[in-house]
Write an enzyme that holds these catalytic residues in place. Structure first.
Site, PDB file in Angstrom:
ATOM      1  N   GLU A  76       4.482 -11.902 -13.445  1.00  0.00           N
ATOM      2  CA  GLU A  76       3.588 -11.662 -14.594  1.00  0.00           C
ATOM      3  C   GLU A  76       4.034 -10.478 -15.438  1.00  0.00           C
ATOM      4  OE1 GLU A  76       2.846 -11.118 -11.486  1.00  0.00           O
ATOM      5  OE2 GLU A  76       1.641  -9.314 -11.233  1.00  0.00           O
TER       6      GLU A  76
ATOM      7  N   ILE B 103       7.475  -5.491  -5.656  1.00  0.00           N
ATOM      8  CA  ILE B 103       6.747  -4.223  -5.544  1.00  0.00           C
ATOM      9  C   ILE B 103       6.104  -4.157  -4.157  1.00  0.00           C
ATOM     10  CG2 ILE B 103       4.949  -2.768  -6.555  1.00  0.00           C
ATOM     11  CD1 ILE B 103       5.257  -4.530  -9.137  1.00  0.00           C
ATOM     12  N   ARG B 104       6.688  -3.373  -3.278  1.00  0.00           N
ATOM     13  CA  ARG B 104       6.237  -3.317  -1.878  1.00  0.00           C
ATOM     14  C   ARG B 104       5.998  -4.729  -1.353  1.00  0.00           C
ATOM     15  NH1 ARG B 104       1.244  -0.591  -1.381  1.00  0.00           N
ATOM     16  NH2 ARG B 104       1.713  -0.379   0.797  1.00  0.00           N
TER      17      ARG B 104
ATOM     18  N   ARG C 170       4.874  -7.467   6.066  1.00  0.00           N
ATOM     19  CA  ARG C 170       4.459  -6.689   4.890  1.00  0.00           C
ATOM     20  C   ARG C 170       5.422  -5.535   4.601  1.00  0.00           C
ATOM     21  NH1 ARG C 170      -1.505  -4.907   5.871  1.00  0.00           N
ATOM     22  NH2 ARG C 170      -1.397  -4.291   3.691  1.00  0.00           N
TER      23      ARG C 170
ATOM     24  N   GLY D 136      -1.436  -6.903  -5.370  1.00  0.00           N
ATOM     25  CA  GLY D 136      -2.325  -5.745  -5.248  1.00  0.00           C
ATOM     26  C   GLY D 136      -2.219  -5.219  -3.836  1.00  0.00           C
ATOM     27  N   GLU D 137      -3.343  -5.073  -3.191  1.00  0.00           N
ATOM     28  CA  GLU D 137      -3.366  -4.559  -1.820  1.00  0.00           C
ATOM     29  C   GLU D 137      -4.129  -5.559  -0.974  1.00  0.00           C
ATOM     30  OE1 GLU D 137      -2.520  -2.877   1.290  1.00  0.00           O
ATOM     31  OE2 GLU D 137      -1.710  -1.939  -0.532  1.00  0.00           O
ATOM     32  N   SER D 138      -3.406  -6.266  -0.096  1.00  0.00           N
ATOM     33  CA  SER D 138      -4.037  -7.392   0.606  1.00  0.00           C
ATOM     34  C   SER D 138      -5.178  -6.948   1.527  1.00  0.00           C
ATOM     35  CB  SER D 138      -2.984  -8.175   1.387  1.00  0.00           C
ATOM     36  OG  SER D 138      -2.299  -7.337   2.286  1.00  0.00           O
TER      37      SER D 138
ATOM     38  N   HIS E   8       6.470 -10.552  -8.345  1.00  0.00           N
ATOM     39  CA  HIS E   8       5.527 -10.628  -9.480  1.00  0.00           C
ATOM     40  C   HIS E   8       6.251 -11.165 -10.708  1.00  0.00           C
ATOM     41  CE1 HIS E   8       2.329  -7.727  -7.986  1.00  0.00           C
ATOM     42  NE2 HIS E   8       3.296  -7.546  -7.110  1.00  0.00           N
TER      43      HIS E   8
ATOM     44  N   CYS F 152       2.621 -11.931  -4.029  1.00  0.00           N
ATOM     45  CA  CYS F 152       2.802 -10.703  -3.247  1.00  0.00           C
ATOM     46  C   CYS F 152       1.619 -10.502  -2.289  1.00  0.00           C
ATOM     47  CB  CYS F 152       3.036  -9.528  -4.193  1.00  0.00           C
ATOM     48  SG  CYS F 152       3.800  -8.140  -3.354  1.00  0.00           S
TER      49      CYS F 152
HETATM   50  N1  GLN Z   1       2.184  -4.127   0.022  1.00  0.00           N
HETATM   51  C1  GLN Z   1       1.031  -4.847  -0.460  1.00  0.00           C
HETATM   52  C2  GLN Z   1       0.244  -5.450   0.715  1.00  0.00           C
HETATM   53  O1  GLN Z   1       0.656  -5.361   1.821  1.00  0.00           O
HETATM   54  C3  GLN Z   1       1.437  -5.945  -1.431  1.00  0.00           C
HETATM   55  C4  GLN Z   1       2.051  -5.327  -2.684  1.00  0.00           C
HETATM   56  C5  GLN Z   1       1.904  -6.165  -3.936  1.00  0.00           C
HETATM   57  O2  GLN Z   1       1.086  -7.071  -4.032  1.00  0.00           O
HETATM   58  N2  GLN Z   1       2.662  -5.802  -4.939  1.00  0.00           N
HETATM   59  O3  GLN Z   1      -0.793  -5.984   0.529  1.00  0.00           O
END
Ligand code: GLN
Length: 195
Positions: A167, A129-130, A106, A48-50, A165, A79
């Site tokens: 999942e 994913i990113r 990151r 997600g977004e840390s 990921h 991630c």
């Molecule tokens: N770029 C996100 C972060 O810095 C992580 C991306 C992800 O969990 N798919 O938190």
């Protein structure tokens, strides 16, 4: 056995089918009381977004309970979750919990559009994913999988982290979910013996 998924933000739902296919119950965790429950054998910190997750964990007073959980039971960070578990975070710098002795950078494989899927760790496709890049690995960390020369699946003590990921892969359970469930079973039987 029941496994918890931190469900404040991020890719939570796709884990359900994997964990059920691995034969365990799942609880979505949103409170510190749930984190402290003896019923939960292990915890997934999802992708997600840390930064957002960190803010929400702080707002809901879940950071100390999370540290207590980590001292007793397995955690798997994916991630964004792996960023929270690292020792040091860069690009940009951010607070983290040092559950695994690695440093991460990151968004190191590019932006959302540069996300990609590859076959890895016995699964037909897993997604970056990113994703963060693991740029330092401590002496007690086991590198379980590399991709293009970077560690992408690491473990230390009770815990494991993947920068990708699994999942979203079609195999259910994924090899990673299967391994995490085994880790939780082992940790649970050891803690019962020591009681
Ligand atoms: N770029 C996100 C972060 O810095 C992580 C991306 C992800 O969990 N798919 O938190």
């Amino acid at each position: 056995m029941k496994i918890g998924i931190l469900a404040l933000q991020g890719a939570v739902e796709p884990h359900l089918m994997h964990l059920r296919a691995a034969g365990v119950d799942v609880e979505l965790l949103r409170t510190s009381a749930q984190l402290a429950s003896p019923d939960i054998a292990g915890l997934i910190l999802p992708g997600g977004e840390s930064t957002t997750m960190l803010k929400l964990l702080d707002r809901f007073d879940m950071i100390d309970p999370l540290h207590r959980f980590a001292s007793e039971k397995p955690i798997w960070g994916i991630c964004a979750g792996s960023i929270l578990m690292a020792k040091k975070v860069s690009s940009p710098e951010q607070r983290s919990f040092s559950f695994i002795d690695v440093d991460v950078e990151r968004n190191s494989y590019g932006r959302q559009l540069e996300s990609f899927s590859v076959p890895l760790a016995g699964n037909s496709e897993v997604a970056f994913i990113r994703a963060p890049r693991i740029i330092r690995v401590g002496p007690d960390v086991v590198v379980k999988e590399n991709f293009n020369g970077d560690p992408v699946w690491v473990s230390e003590g009770l815990h494991m982290a993947t920068t990708f990921h699994p999942e979203l892969c079609p195999e259910r359970p994924s090899t990673l979910h299967r391994e995490f469930v085994q880790r939780c079973e082992k940790a649970m039987s050891l803690s019962q013996k020591s009681r």
